[in-house]
Design a protein around this motif. Structure first.
Motif, PDB file in Angstrom:
ATOM      1  N   VAL A 143     -55.548-105.673 -37.299  1.00  0.00           N
ATOM      2  CA  VAL A 143     -56.940-106.010 -37.036  1.00  0.00           C
ATOM      3  C   VAL A 143     -57.265-107.341 -37.704  1.00  0.00           C
ATOM      4  CG1 VAL A 143     -57.734-104.708 -39.055  1.00  0.00           C
ATOM      5  CG2 VAL A 143     -59.313-105.133 -37.183  1.00  0.00           C
ATOM      6  N   GLY A 144     -58.162-108.095 -37.083  1.00  0.00           N
ATOM      7  CA  GLY A 144     -58.618-109.357 -37.661  1.00  0.00           C
ATOM      8  C   GLY A 144     -59.831-109.848 -36.903  1.00  0.00           C
ATOM      9  N   TYR A 145     -60.455-110.864 -37.454  1.00  0.00           N
ATOM     10  CA  TYR A 145     -61.595-111.438 -36.748  1.00  0.00           C
ATOM     11  C   TYR A 145     -61.128-112.090 -35.448  1.00  0.00           C
ATOM     12  CZ  TYR A 145     -64.261-110.598 -40.968  1.00  0.00           C
ATOM     13  OH  TYR A 145     -64.874-109.987 -42.031  1.00  0.00           O
ATOM     14  N   GLN A 146     -61.957-111.982 -34.447  1.00  0.00           N
ATOM     15  CA  GLN A 146     -61.654-112.541 -33.132  1.00  0.00           C
ATOM     16  C   GLN A 146     -61.600-114.067 -33.263  1.00  0.00           C
ATOM     17  OE1 GLN A 146     -64.288-110.766 -30.277  1.00  0.00           O
ATOM     18  NE2 GLN A 146     -63.630-112.130 -28.644  1.00  0.00           N
ATOM     19  N   MET A 147     -60.425-114.661 -33.030  1.00  0.00           N
ATOM     20  CA  MET A 147     -60.258-116.100 -33.212  1.00  0.00           C
ATOM     21  C   MET A 147     -60.912-116.906 -32.089  1.00  0.00           C
ATOM     22  SD  MET A 147     -58.916-116.025 -36.078  1.00  0.00           S
ATOM     23  CE  MET A 147     -58.624-117.754 -36.351  1.00  0.00           C
ATOM     24  N   GLU A 148     -61.023-116.318 -30.934  1.00  0.00           N
ATOM     25  CA  GLU A 148     -61.667-116.966 -29.786  1.00  0.00           C
ATOM     26  C   GLU A 148     -62.863-116.102 -29.378  1.00  0.00           C
ATOM     27  OE1 GLU A 148     -60.819-119.847 -28.802  1.00  0.00           O
ATOM     28  OE2 GLU A 148     -58.828-120.080 -29.684  1.00  0.00           O
ATOM     29  N   PRO A 149     -64.025-116.315 -30.019  1.00  0.00           N
ATOM     30  CA  PRO A 149     -65.154-115.402 -29.803  1.00  0.00           C
ATOM     31  C   PRO A 149     -65.676-115.345 -28.375  1.00  0.00           C
ATOM     32  CG  PRO A 149     -65.826-117.317 -31.094  1.00  0.00           C
ATOM     33  CD  PRO A 149     -64.337-117.387 -30.962  1.00  0.00           C
ATOM     34  N   ASP A 150     -65.384-116.373 -27.572  1.00  0.00           N
ATOM     35  CA  ASP A 150     -65.871-116.374 -26.187  1.00  0.00           C
ATOM     36  C   ASP A 150     -64.903-115.710 -25.214  1.00  0.00           C
ATOM     37  OD1 ASP A 150     -68.124-117.752 -27.058  1.00  0.00           O
ATOM     38  OD2 ASP A 150     -67.198-119.711 -26.723  1.00  0.00           O
ATOM     39  N   TRP A 151     -63.716-115.361 -25.683  1.00  0.00           N
ATOM     40  CA  TRP A 151     -62.713-114.779 -24.796  1.00  0.00           C
ATOM     41  C   TRP A 151     -63.031-113.323 -24.478  1.00  0.00           C
ATOM     42  CZ3 TRP A 151     -56.998-116.293 -26.190  1.00  0.00           C
ATOM     43  CH2 TRP A 151     -56.830-117.671 -25.981  1.00  0.00           C
ATOM     44  N   SER A 152     -62.655-112.929 -23.271  1.00  0.00           N
ATOM     45  CA  SER A 152     -62.759-111.525 -22.875  1.00  0.00           C
ATOM     46  C   SER A 152     -61.539-110.765 -23.398  1.00  0.00           C
ATOM     47  CB  SER A 152     -62.812-111.420 -21.351  1.00  0.00           C
ATOM     48  OG  SER A 152     -61.551-111.803 -20.804  1.00  0.00           O
ATOM     49  N   VAL A 153     -61.581-109.454 -23.282  1.00  0.00           N
ATOM     50  CA  VAL A 153     -60.433-108.650 -23.701  1.00  0.00           C
ATOM     51  C   VAL A 153     -59.217-108.946 -22.823  1.00  0.00           C
ATOM     52  CG1 VAL A 153     -61.007-106.587 -22.330  1.00  0.00           C
ATOM     53  CG2 VAL A 153     -59.731-106.341 -24.462  1.00  0.00           C
ATOM     54  N   ARG A 154     -59.444-109.286 -21.547  1.00  0.00           N
ATOM     55  CA  ARG A 154     -58.317-109.667 -20.664  1.00  0.00           C
ATOM     56  C   ARG A 154     -57.641-110.942 -21.173  1.00  0.00           C
ATOM     57  NH1 ARG A 154     -57.091-107.815 -15.575  1.00  0.00           N
ATOM     58  NH2 ARG A 154     -58.510-106.307 -14.639  1.00  0.00           N
ATOM     59  N   GLU A 155     -58.435-111.903 -21.637  1.00  0.00           N
ATOM     60  CA  GLU A 155     -57.859-113.144 -22.150  1.00  0.00           C
ATOM     61  C   GLU A 155     -57.069-112.900 -23.438  1.00  0.00           C
ATOM     62  OE1 GLU A 155     -60.810-116.685 -20.754  1.00  0.00           O
ATOM     63  OE2 GLU A 155     -61.738-115.040 -21.882  1.00  0.00           O
ATOM     64  N   HIS A 156     -57.543-111.993 -24.262  1.00  0.00           N
ATOM     65  CA  HIS A 156     -56.787-111.634 -25.470  1.00  0.00           C
ATOM     66  C   HIS A 156     -55.489-110.915 -25.103  1.00  0.00           C
ATOM     67  CE1 HIS A 156     -59.329-112.878 -28.838  1.00  0.00           C
ATOM     68  NE2 HIS A 156     -60.339-112.679 -28.010  1.00  0.00           N
ATOM     69  N   GLU A 157     -55.538-110.098 -24.061  1.00  0.00           N
ATOM     70  CA  GLU A 157     -54.321-109.452 -23.571  1.00  0.00           C
ATOM     71  C   GLU A 157     -53.323-110.502 -23.088  1.00  0.00           C
ATOM     72  OE1 GLU A 157     -53.102-106.138 -20.193  1.00  0.00           O
ATOM     73  OE2 GLU A 157     -54.752-107.530 -19.794  1.00  0.00           O
ATOM     74  N   GLN A 158     -53.803-111.484 -22.327  1.00  0.00           N
ATOM     75  CA  GLN A 158     -52.926-112.550 -21.836  1.00  0.00           C
ATOM     76  C   GLN A 158     -52.310-113.336 -22.993  1.00  0.00           C
ATOM     77  OE1 GLN A 158     -55.610-114.608 -19.204  1.00  0.00           O
ATOM     78  NE2 GLN A 158     -55.537-112.972 -17.666  1.00  0.00           N
ATOM     79  N   GLN A 159     -53.097-113.539 -24.058  1.00  0.00           N
ATOM     80  CA  GLN A 159     -52.564-114.238 -25.222  1.00  0.00           C
ATOM     81  C   GLN A 159     -51.447-113.424 -25.880  1.00  0.00           C
ATOM     82  OE1 GLN A 159     -54.971-114.512 -28.839  1.00  0.00           O
ATOM     83  NE2 GLN A 159     -54.454-116.687 -28.959  1.00  0.00           N
ATOM     84  N   ALA A 160     -51.625-112.110 -25.964  1.00  0.00           N
ATOM     85  CA  ALA A 160     -50.585-111.253 -26.545  1.00  0.00           C
ATOM     86  C   ALA A 160     -49.297-111.330 -25.730  1.00  0.00           C
ATOM     87  CB  ALA A 160     -51.080-109.808 -26.642  1.00  0.00           C
TER      88      ALA A 160
END
Length: 198
Positions: free
Chosen positions: A94-111
């Motif tokens: 867990v950590g603070y969201q580094m890209e606060p404007d990103w959606s959960v889909r964008e965070h998934e794509q980053q992973a």
């Protein structure tokens, strides 16, 4: 007993030079020096899991530094690393969201990008990706298969967002272990909860 006499008694019995009877006192270990079992709660980012019986969770942040005054100085608690075998583990991170404007889909794509960008990994394929419920949160979950150092690996990865925090649960294992390890992963998923942040 007068207040002065009480203070003198307290200092004599509980002062820095006092030792408990029996073995010498030992300071409690820093959080990166011990294992967790059962319920684990992260007070900083507000979540909890139950580590399944027979497994242990370990500090999932940089190592703490010894300190004479405080015992040890640690960075923020970012979750737990739960070994399953020499090349298999579950990670609650867990950590603070580094890209606060990103959606959960964008965070998934980053992973997924982290997997494909790792030079040790070849032939990364996302076998499936779907919406998933983690506690009360609507999240993304994906399963990726690839070769890492020429060995087949499966990653089962959940990404969740809530109030500026990114929560991840990740299983990394081999195809031969996946069925058994996924059962342990599902046990942890079933106990994941948002909790009040302190």
């Amino acid at each position: 007993m007068s207040r002065t006499a009480f203070i003198i008694l307290l200092v004599c019995c509980c002062g820095p030079g006092a030792q408990p009877q029996g073995k010498g006192a030992s300071k409690p270990p820093c959080p990166d020096e011990r294992a967790w079992t059962g319920r684990y709660r992260n007070y900083v980012f507000g979540f909890s899991i139950r580590i399944p019986r027979g497994l242990k969770g370990y500090w999932n942040s940089p190592r703490c530094a010894p300190d004479e005054k405080y015992g040890c100085v640690c960075m923020t608690d970012h979750g737990r690393f739960i070994p399953l075998a020499s090349e298999a583990h579950i990670e609650a991170f867990v950590g603070y969201q580094m890209e606060p404007d990103w959606s959960v889909r964008e965070h998934e794509q980053q992973a997924v990008s982290f997997l494909t960008d790792d030079k040790r990994n070849q032939h990364v394929t996302v076998v499936r990706s779907w919406w998933f419920r983690l506690g009360t949160l609507r999240t993304r979950r994906f399963e990726a298969r690839y070769l890492k150092n020429n060995k087949p690996v499966i990653t089962d990865h959940i990404v969740a967002l809530h109030q500026g925090v990114e929560y991840e649960l990740v299983l990394v294992t081999s195809p031969g272990r996946y069925a058994a390890d996924r059962r342990q992963f599902e046990r942890i998923i079933a106990t994941w909860r948002l909790t009040p942040r302190v």
